[in-house]
Design a protein around this motif. Structure first.
Motif: not given
Length: 208
Positions: A147-156
């Motif tokens: 799981t990723a934190a908000g929005v841009s963290a999806g790239i990470d």
């Protein structure tokens, strides 16, 4: 490898397009956008649409499941057909993943019970109500869940997955190809670094 990215009206674009840009560049990978009905699905800003080419019934055993967040996620939390599909796909998936408030859809499906997970900072505390263990980390991997934190963290998160799936060299190659080397002009990207007045303004915007 098949990656199924879930779309629904009111999704946040970068939640899905960031990971798409990374995962779609992994070797021997097919990305399929999945929605309740085939066709264009409009985002939360109502200015961009992505075409879903398949329904959940068409994609039964994806290797990777990815759910993004957005205001439309609230309505989807009572979509039994979607939640049933997430549970079914999770039984055979190599990775079940979510970005931002998309984590709440996985939690509502019951697959994050007892698992560490993250989401957008504005909703992090609410995860515990679904049996998940909230984490302030930008990317959380627990078992075959990411799981990723908000929005841009999806790239990470997608780069993290890329390394786990195809190896660090491949993931770093993708990172270089998309030139992902953030140097934001402000240090306001997290609750810990943003000025207090910016945090309050953001809370008001999110609540409106």
């Amino acid at each position: 490898m098949q990656v199924a990215i879930v779309l629904y009206p009111g999704f946040t674009s970068l939640d899905v397009l960031g990971p798409y840009e990374v995962l779609g560049r992994l070797p021997d990978t097919e990305v399929v956008f999945v929605a309740e009905k085939p066709g264009l699905v409009v985002n939360d800003l109502k200015s961009l649409s992505i075409e879903a080419v398949a329904t959940p019934a068409d994609v039964t055993t994806p290797d990777v499941v990815l759910v993004g967040g957005g205001p439309g996620q609230v309505e989807q939390m009572s979509n039994d057909a979607l939640l049933d599909w997430l549970r079914t796909a999770d039984r055979t998936s190599r990775w079940t993943t979510a970005v931002c408030t998309g984590t709440f859809l996985l939690a509502a499906a019951g697959v994050l019970e007892g698992r560490r997970a993250t989401t957008h900072w504005a909703g992090l505390d609410q995860l515990a109500g679904f049996g998940a263990i909230p984490s302030k980390q930008r990317v959380v991997v627990d078992g075959h869940y990411a799981t990723a934190a908000g929005v841009s963290a999806g790239i990470d998160m997608a780069l993290t997955l890329g390394g786990l799936i195809a190896g660090d060299d491949v993931a770093q190659t993708v990172q270089l190809i998309i030139e992902y080397a953030p140097e934001p002009p402000y240090a306001a990207g997290s609750l810990d670094s943003a000025p207090a007045d910016v945090v309050e303004r953001a809370r008001r915007v999110l609540a409106s």
